[in-house]
Scaffold this motif. Structure first.
Motif, PDB file in Angstrom:
ATOM      1  N   GLU A  23       1.026  -1.120   0.586  1.00  9.97           N
ATOM      2  CA  GLU A  23      -0.213   0.213  -0.140  1.00  9.97           C
ATOM      3  C   GLU A  23       0.622   0.952   0.021  1.00  9.97           C
ATOM      4  O   GLU A  23       2.107   1.123   1.029  1.00  9.97           O
ATOM      5  N   ARG A  24       0.631   2.308  -0.474  1.00  6.46           N
ATOM      6  CA  ARG A  24       1.013   3.789  -1.041  1.00  6.46           C
ATOM      7  C   ARG A  24       0.634   4.182  -0.250  1.00  6.46           C
ATOM      8  O   ARG A  24      -0.222   4.650   0.687  1.00  6.46           O
ATOM      9  N   LYS A  25       1.615   5.234   1.023  1.00  7.18           N
ATOM     10  CA  LYS A  25       1.472   5.704   1.664  1.00  7.18           C
ATOM     11  C   LYS A  25       1.122   7.027   1.206  1.00  7.18           C
ATOM     12  O   LYS A  25       1.329   7.377   0.442  1.00  7.18           O
ATOM     13  N   LEU A  26      -0.572   7.577   1.497  1.00  9.47           N
ATOM     14  CA  LEU A  26      -0.515   8.862   0.659  1.00  9.47           C
ATOM     15  C   LEU A  26      -0.048  10.333   1.610  1.00  9.47           C
ATOM     16  O   LEU A  26       0.611  10.134   2.373  1.00  9.47           O
ATOM     17  N   ASP A  27       0.348  11.315   0.705  1.00  9.06           N
ATOM     18  CA  ASP A  27       0.561  12.415   1.350  1.00  9.06           C
ATOM     19  C   ASP A  27      -0.535  13.312   1.913  1.00  9.06           C
ATOM     20  O   ASP A  27      -1.167  14.284   1.076  1.00  9.06           O
ATOM     21  N   ALA A  28      -0.894  13.571   2.620  1.00  3.58           N
ATOM     22  CA  ALA A  28      -1.953  14.046   3.787  1.00  3.58           C
ATOM     23  C   ALA A  28      -1.629  15.687   2.845  1.00  3.58           C
ATOM     24  O   ALA A  28      -0.169  15.979   4.033  1.00  3.58           O
ATOM     25  N   ILE A  29      -3.241  16.409   3.123  1.00  2.00           N
ATOM     26  CA  ILE A  29      -2.447  18.091   3.277  1.00  2.00           C
ATOM     27  C   ILE A  29      -3.280  18.464   5.002  1.00  2.00           C
ATOM     28  O   ILE A  29      -2.744  18.979   4.960  1.00  2.00           O
ATOM     29  N   PHE A  30      -4.371  17.567   4.857  1.00  4.78           N
ATOM     30  CA  PHE A  30      -4.973  18.121   6.141  1.00  4.78           C
ATOM     31  C   PHE A  30      -4.898  16.757   6.981  1.00  4.78           C
ATOM     32  O   PHE A  30      -4.841  15.447   7.216  1.00  4.78           O
ATOM     33  N   PRO A  31      -4.815  16.623   8.508  1.00  2.73           N
ATOM     34  CA  PRO A  31      -4.920  16.249   9.509  1.00  2.73           C
ATOM     35  C   PRO A  31      -6.127  15.124   9.270  1.00  2.73           C
ATOM     36  O   PRO A  31      -7.119  14.954   8.735  1.00  2.73           O
ATOM     37  N   LYS A  32      -6.036  14.027   9.786  1.00  2.00           N
ATOM     38  CA  LYS A  32      -6.668  12.970   9.306  1.00  2.00           C
ATOM     39  C   LYS A  32      -8.257  13.302   9.761  1.00  2.00           C
ATOM     40  O   LYS A  32      -8.757  12.406   9.627  1.00  2.00           O
ATOM     41  N   SER A  44     -13.401  18.452   9.073  1.00  2.00           N
ATOM     42  CA  SER A  44     -14.003  19.814   8.699  1.00  2.00           C
ATOM     43  C   SER A  44     -13.254  20.846   8.245  1.00  2.00           C
ATOM     44  O   SER A  44     -12.421  20.794   9.760  1.00  2.00           O
ATOM     45  N   LEU A  45     -13.171  21.298   7.507  1.00  2.00           N
ATOM     46  CA  LEU A  45     -11.880  22.384   7.060  1.00  2.00           C
ATOM     47  C   LEU A  45     -12.882  23.407   7.144  1.00  2.00           C
ATOM     48  O   LEU A  45     -11.845  24.858   7.660  1.00  2.00           O
ATOM     49  N   THR A  93     -22.538  32.815   6.476  1.00  2.00           N
ATOM     50  CA  THR A  93     -22.650  34.156   4.632  1.00  2.00           C
ATOM     51  C   THR A  93     -21.802  32.928   3.561  1.00  2.00           C
ATOM     52  O   THR A  93     -22.356  33.634   2.530  1.00  2.00           O
ATOM     53  N   TYR A  94     -21.110  32.347   4.323  1.00  2.00           N
ATOM     54  CA  TYR A  94     -20.507  31.657   2.998  1.00  2.00           C
ATOM     55  C   TYR A  94     -21.812  30.329   2.133  1.00  2.00           C
ATOM     56  O   TYR A  94     -21.469  29.716   1.094  1.00  2.00           O
ATOM     57  N   SER A  95     -22.782  29.834   2.823  1.00  2.00           N
ATOM     58  CA  SER A  95     -23.407  29.529   3.030  1.00  2.00           C
ATOM     59  C   SER A  95     -22.729  27.883   1.986  1.00  2.00           C
ATOM     60  O   SER A  95     -23.547  27.004   1.280  1.00  2.00           O
ATOM     61  N   THR A  96     -21.403  27.464   2.891  1.00  2.00           N
ATOM     62  CA  THR A  96     -21.067  26.406   1.807  1.00  2.00           C
ATOM     63  C   THR A  96     -19.906  25.786   3.215  1.00  2.00           C
ATOM     64  O   THR A  96     -19.922  26.316   3.760  1.00  2.00           O
ATOM     65  N   ILE A  97     -20.384  24.211   3.095  1.00  2.00           N
ATOM     66  CA  ILE A  97     -19.276  22.969   3.981  1.00  2.00           C
ATOM     67  C   ILE A  97     -18.105  22.916   2.787  1.00  2.00           C
ATOM     68  O   ILE A  97     -18.074  22.523   1.436  1.00  2.00           O
ATOM     69  N   VAL A  98     -17.057  22.489   3.285  1.00  2.00           N
ATOM     70  CA  VAL A  98     -15.769  22.119   3.168  1.00  2.00           C
ATOM     71  C   VAL A  98     -14.718  21.158   4.036  1.00  2.00           C
ATOM     72  O   VAL A  98     -15.107  21.645   5.284  1.00  2.00           O
ATOM     73  N   GLY A  99     -14.427  20.249   3.244  1.00  2.00           N
ATOM     74  CA  GLY A  99     -13.814  19.381   4.089  1.00  2.00           C
ATOM     75  C   GLY A  99     -13.802  18.291   3.780  1.00  2.00           C
ATOM     76  O   GLY A  99     -13.075  18.217   2.535  1.00  2.00           O
ATOM     77  N   ASN A 100     -12.882  17.590   4.394  1.00  2.00           N
ATOM     78  CA  ASN A 100     -11.604  16.471   3.510  1.00  2.00           C
ATOM     79  C   ASN A 100     -12.111  15.472   4.202  1.00  2.00           C
ATOM     80  O   ASN A 100     -12.585  14.444   5.406  1.00  2.00           O
ATOM     81  N   VAL A 101     -12.240  13.784   3.535  1.00  2.00           N
ATOM     82  CA  VAL A 101     -11.846  12.613   3.835  1.00  2.00           C
ATOM     83  C   VAL A 101     -11.088  12.302   3.255  1.00  2.00           C
ATOM     84  O   VAL A 101     -10.430  11.966   2.259  1.00  2.00           O
ATOM     85  N   ASN A 148      -6.858  -1.008  -3.322  1.00  2.00           N
ATOM     86  CA  ASN A 148      -4.788  -1.415  -2.896  1.00  2.00           C
ATOM     87  C   ASN A 148      -4.614  -0.069  -2.740  1.00  2.00           C
ATOM     88  O   ASN A 148      -3.853  -0.080  -1.892  1.00  2.00           O
ATOM     89  N   VAL A 149      -5.365   1.047  -3.054  1.00  2.00           N
ATOM     90  CA  VAL A 149      -4.698   2.407  -2.216  1.00  2.00           C
ATOM     91  C   VAL A 149      -5.593   2.991  -2.045  1.00  2.00           C
ATOM     92  O   VAL A 149      -7.267   2.893  -2.115  1.00  2.00           O
ATOM     93  N   GLY A 150      -5.435   3.760  -0.362  1.00  2.00           N
ATOM     94  CA  GLY A 150      -6.448   5.237  -0.012  1.00  2.00           C
ATOM     95  C   GLY A 150      -6.533   6.278  -1.261  1.00  2.00           C
ATOM     96  O   GLY A 150      -5.741   6.016  -2.246  1.00  2.00           O
ATOM     97  N   MET A 151      -8.113   6.861  -0.407  1.00  2.00           N
ATOM     98  CA  MET A 151      -7.652   7.756  -1.128  1.00  2.00           C
ATOM     99  C   MET A 151      -8.752   9.112   0.027  1.00  2.00           C
ATOM    100  O   MET A 151      -8.754   9.067   1.076  1.00  2.00           O
ATOM    101  N   MET A 152      -7.712  10.605  -0.739  1.00  2.00           N
ATOM    102  CA  MET A 152      -8.135  11.782  -0.525  1.00  2.00           C
ATOM    103  C   MET A 152      -9.020  12.541  -0.814  1.00  2.00           C
ATOM    104  O   MET A 152      -8.378  12.547  -2.145  1.00  2.00           O
ATOM    105  N   GLN A 153     -10.097  13.192  -0.182  1.00  2.00           N
ATOM    106  CA  GLN A 153     -10.697  13.834  -0.948  1.00  2.00           C
ATOM    107  C   GLN A 153     -10.899  15.213   0.086  1.00  2.00           C
ATOM    108  O   GLN A 153     -11.720  14.796   0.313  1.00  2.00           O
ATOM    109  N   MET A 154     -11.343  16.292  -0.982  1.00  2.00           N
ATOM    110  CA  MET A 154     -11.645  17.584  -0.270  1.00  2.00           C
ATOM    111  C   MET A 154     -12.780  17.323  -0.681  1.00  2.00           C
ATOM    112  O   MET A 154     -13.367  17.410  -2.393  1.00  2.00           O
ATOM    113  N   TYR A 155     -14.277  18.197   0.023  1.00  2.00           N
ATOM    114  CA  TYR A 155     -15.836  17.780  -0.636  1.00  2.00           C
ATOM    115  C   TYR A 155     -16.198  19.582  -0.248  1.00  2.00           C
ATOM    116  O   TYR A 155     -15.972  19.924   0.843  1.00  2.00           O
ATOM    117  N   ILE A 156     -16.619  19.932  -1.013  1.00  2.00           N
ATOM    118  CA  ILE A 156     -17.437  21.388  -1.094  1.00  2.00           C
ATOM    119  C   ILE A 156     -18.788  20.734  -1.079  1.00  2.00           C
ATOM    120  O   ILE A 156     -19.673  20.759  -2.221  1.00  2.00           O
TER     121      ILE A 156
END
Length: 161
Positions: free
Chosen positions: A28-37, A54-55, A61-69, A128-136
Motif C-alpha cells: 500500500e502506498r502511503k498517501l501525502d496528507a494535506i490535512f489532519p486525518k 471539517s475545514l 455568510t458563505y453557505s458552503t461547507i468544506v471538508g476532507n475525507v 489497494n490504495v487509499g484516497m483523500m478528497q476535499m468535499y465542497i
C-alpha cells in the motif's frame, strides 16, 4: 575492461531498481496528507474506515461547507444525495465514483468531480490504495446530505451499474 565494468554496474543498478519497483508496487502506498486525518466517520454511512475533518464549517455568510475525507483502501460511502450537489477534489490516492445508472469511474489525485443536486451517487477508495478528497457542499440552506443504502460488493467492484 573499463566498458565491461560500466556494463556490469549499469546492469546491477537496473536490476536493483527493477527489483525495488516490483517489491514496492505490491504494498500500500502511503498517501501525502494535506490535512489532519480527522475523526472516524459513522459506520452506518460508510463501509470500511473513512476519516473526516471539517475545514470550513457551515455559516450564514458563505453557505458552503468544506471538508476532507480519507478513505482507507476498500472503504466507501453509502449511496447518497445532496440537495445542492457536491464538488470533490481528489488530493491523493486512487478511488471510484459512481452515479446511479452509470458505470463506476476510477478517480485519482488531481481529478475534480461534480455530483449534481439530488443525484444518487457514492465514492470511495480503490481496493489497494487509499484516497483523500476535499468535499465542497454549496448552498447549505437547501440541506446537506441524505444517506441511503450501503454500496454492495458487486456495485463496488463495478459489476453493476
Amino acid at each position: 575492461m573499463k566498458n565491461n565494468s560500466l556494463l556490469l554496474t549499469a546492469t546491477l543498478v537496473t536490476f536493483f531498481l527493477t527489483s525495488c519497483i516490483k517489491f514496492t508496487s505490491n504494498k500500500e502506498r502511503k498517501l501525502d496528507a494535506i490535512f489532519p486525518k480527522g475523526s472516524l466517520a459513522p459506520a452506518e454511512n460508510f463501509t470500511g474506515n473513512a476519516w473526516t475533518k471539517s475545514l470550513l464549517p457551515m455559516d450564514s455568510t458563505y453557505s458552503t461547507i468544506v471538508g476532507n475525507v480519507y478513505f482507507e483502501p476498500g472503504a466507501r460511502s453509502n449511496w447518497h444525495t445532496h440537495p445542492a450537489g457536491q464538488i470533490l477534489i481528489i488530493t491523493d490516492g486512487i478511488g471510484y465514483h459512481q452515479i446511479k445508472g452509470q458505470l463506476r469511474a476510477t478517480i485519482k489525485k488531481g481529478d475534480i468531480i461534480t455530483c449534481p443536486p439530488n443525484v444518487l451517487h457514492w465514492h470511495g477508495a480503490s481496493q489497494n490504495v487509499g484516497m483523500m478528497q476535499m468535499y465542497i457542499l454549496p448552498k447549505t440552506e437547501k440541506g446537506l446530505v441524505k444517506w441511503l443504502q450501503k454500496v454492495t460488493d458487486q456495485e463496488y467492484s463495478g459489476e453493476i451499474k
